[in-house]
Structure formats: C-alpha cells, structure tokens
Scaffold this active site. Structure first.
Site: not given
Ligand code: HSE
Length: 403
Positions: A11, A100, A129, A185, A200
């Site tokens: 992606t 991350k 993001g 994810e 994060k």
């Molecule tokens: N899976 C992560 C989210 C993607 O939903 O925030 C971005 O880090």
C-alpha cells in the site's frame, strides 16, 4: 540526478511510486535536481505495472548500485527490513521509512549507523501517517521542554470506534470495513491490540524526551474490550471512547508511557477526531498545548510524508540531519500506576454498592440496560486504588477518563 529505490510495493510503497511519478515536476523544482525512481524491490510479479522496468528481486542490486542515493523502506516488520536498512545505511545510502516497528525497536542503533556512514535515516511517516509531527516536534517546538504527548495514533482503531459510536456497527463489521479501505496492518491484531499505537508513542516519547523507549516497556491495552454498551454509557454524558497513547515526562528524566482506551470528554478536541484521522496533542513549557491533526493512515497520506523526507534528503544528500536520541534503559519508563485519573466502570452491582466502593460517583444510564448492571465515573485515583476498591465486584469494563 537523485536516484531512489523503493523496498516493498504494498500500500505505502505503491503510493510512494505514485506520488514520485505524478508530482515529479514539482518535486524536481523543489529539489532543484531530477529525482528519479530507479528500482522497486518486491518478490511478487506485477504484470502490466507502469513501473515494470523498475522491479528487481535481489536487494544487492540496489545495495551495490552507486547511483542509488535514497532507499525507501516500506516492507514493514523488523526482520528483513532491519537487514536491508542496515545494509543500505552501511553502503552510505539514506533510508526513509514508514516502518514504526523498526524505528521503535531499532531506531537508536539505525540513527547512529546513519550518522557513522554520513547519510540520513528519516521516518516522518512512521507516526500519524500524513500528519507532519516528528519534524515539528524536534524543530518548531525545539525551544520547549516538552512535558506530555497524548495522541490518537492508530487510524484503524479510531475508524472502528467511530463506526461503533456513530452507526452501531459491531467490532467485526467495522474492522472489515477498515481492512477493505486499506487502513489496517497486514495483521490487524497490531492495530486492534494497541501494538501499532505503542510503537508510535515510543517514537514520540524518544523524540520528545530524548531517550529510546522500547515497546516492551510500555503497558499496552487495545480496544477488544470496548463494547457497544460502553459506547452508549459514554455517549450519555457526551464522552467518546478513544484509544490513546500517552507519554508523560517524570522527575529525574523518567517517562511514564502507556496505551489504553479512555473516555474523552466532549469538550476535549481529541473527542472530535473521527474515522481514520489521528491527532497528537503536545504540551510544552513555552507553547502550552498544541495539536496536530490529519489522516493517520492510507496510501497517499502516508506516501505524502515519505516523499517529503525523500525531498528533504534529495535537497542536500550530505547534510548532517542527525536528530537522534540517547540510549534507553530498563528503569527509564515508570509504571502508569502512579497516574491518578477518574475512571469509568461498568459492573454487576447496585448504585449503592458502587457508592460504597468508590465514593462520590457519577451514575450513567443507557437504554435497555439489564437489571443489576451499573456504570459510573469515579473521582480521581490511581489504578491500584480503583482495582482495590472494585475487589469482589464483577467488572465488565474499566477505562481511564482523560482529565
Ligand atoms: N495501521 C495503521 C493505522 C497504519 O491504522 O493507523 C498507519 O500507521
């Protein structure tokens, strides 16, 4: 000319290729040089892809090509990605990533490796993001002693909670939608169980407080325990349930960090952050409170942050951008048990039993509540205190309230 290689055409990787290509003209003008995608590393075949000429399967082609200046790592995980990142940096190639997990577990050593080899390791896209947060934290807020970072850091769980709150969808229905939209994810447990938010907040804590905080030092609770009943009780007083990652500076340079669902009062700006959006509230001793808000997941928002790092490096390949942090330590992170806050409790008890246990509570109501169920907000106390008071009671949910 500046040459770029992308590792992983998923992606984010495909979004990076798209942004580099579609915005190529303006990127070249901003860099004042030509920025060209030369390789895409992926084990899969992509017949008919507009990037057909770029695909390679062997990382050493990239590693050994002296023309490659910047490697974009969007493989994810901390195994192959660690190997390729290490090799790229040792070959003097700067690395940009949205990974991350890798930054949270190996950021300290990879930043040092980049410095040793005269290149950069940048990871703006790893948190929030598309939201610019890491660079503002370390440059625009550099004059502050930062005291606290609290964020909605995972788009997938925020999407799920929003759909539960707004549309009464079940957890599974909302998760399916998030996956269909490309937010989750590969393994959604990383989102749903809070590990993604944990990584994060580790990165944010390291940048805000200057020392590496490891994911296994941060107590992490996801959203599987949040029910539609809890959503309804919270709503009855205008609160929203949000998964928050928090890092709070403590005396002697220690850090209190954790991830857990919270009830957020409606007047707090974090309560209004919906769908896949993320928000990060930062407190500094000069700025006071500042909040960063935007799309926290998705192909192009994340690619936007990755390509911004590519542009930064391409403008000056040899600039020393070391913006690292010190080594972590086993005793750096203190338990969230020390934090006092009001609590939301849903339990099998009467209002009188709840009052007897917890003092001056605020009782909540919801339509269709079965007899024998009580939900209430408590006065501020620590987690050991609330658990002690609820002993012997059948507790369905217990979440902190963001004060
Ligand atoms: N899976 C992560 C989210 C993607 O939903 O925030 C971005 O880090």
């Amino acid at each position: 000319m500046v040459h770029v290689a992308i590792l992983g055409f998923g992606t984010v990787g495909s979004g990076v290729a798209e942004v580099l290509t579609q915005n190529g003209g303006l990127i070249d003008r901003r860099v004042d040089d030509l920025v060209r995608l030369k390789y895409i590393l992926d084990v899969r075949e992509f017949p008919g892809s507009p990037y057909a000429d770029c695909f390679v399967k062997d990382f050493s082609v990239i590693e050994q090509d002296p023309e490659i200046d910047i490697v974009v790592e969007t493989i994810g995980g901390a195994t192959i990605a660690l190997d390729f990142t290490t090799r790229a940096l040792k070959a003097g190639k700067s690395v940009v990533t949205s990974n991350k997990e890798l930054v949270a577990t190996h950021g300290y050593e990879l930043l040092n490796l980049a410095r040793e080899h005269g290149c950069s390791y940048l990871f703006e896209a790893s948190v929030g993001g598309g939201i610019p947060i890491l660079r503002p934290l370390t440059s625009c807020l550099a004059a502050n002693e930062l005291t606290q970072v609290t964020g909605i850091l995972n788009g997938t769980t925020n999407y799920i909670l929003t759909r539960m709150i707004r549309s009464g969808l079940t957890f599974d229905q909302a998760l399916k939608e998030a996956q269909d939209n490309g937010y989750a994810e590969k393994d959604p447990t990383a989102d749903v169980d809070g590990h993604d938010a944990c990584r994060k907040i580790c990165i944010l804590a390291a940048l805000a407080f200057g020392r590496h905080v490891y994911p296994d030092q941060v107590p992490t609770q996801g959203i599987r325990g949040v029910t539609l009943e809890d959503v309804a009780y919270a709503d009855s007083v205008g609160y929203k349930i949000k998964l928050l990652g928090r890092a709070i500076r403590q005396p002697q340079g220690k850090v209190c960090a954790y991830v857990a669902p919270h009830l957020v009062p409606g007047e707090n700006p974090l309560a209004g952050v919906e769908d896949v959006f993320n928000a990060i509230a930062v407190t500094g001793n000069a700025i006071g409170d500042v909040m960063f808000y935007g799309r926290g997941a998705g192909k192009l928002p994340t690619a936007s942050a990755v390509v911004a790092d590519v542009i930064d490096i391409a403008k000056d390949l040899k600039k020393d951008r070391h913006n690292g942090w010190e080594e972590g330590a086993p005793d750096l992170v203190v338990s969230s048990d020390i934090l006092s806050s009001p609590w939301y409790v849903r339990a099998q008890c009467t209002a009188d039993q709840a009052r007897l246990a917890c003092g001056e509570i605020h009782l909540l109501a919801r339509a269709g509540a079965p007899a024998g169920e009580a939900a209430f907000l408590t006065p501020p106390m620590t987690e050991p205190q609330i658990r002690d008071r609820l002993q012997g009671m059948e507790v369905g949910s217990l979440f902190r309230v963001l004060a």
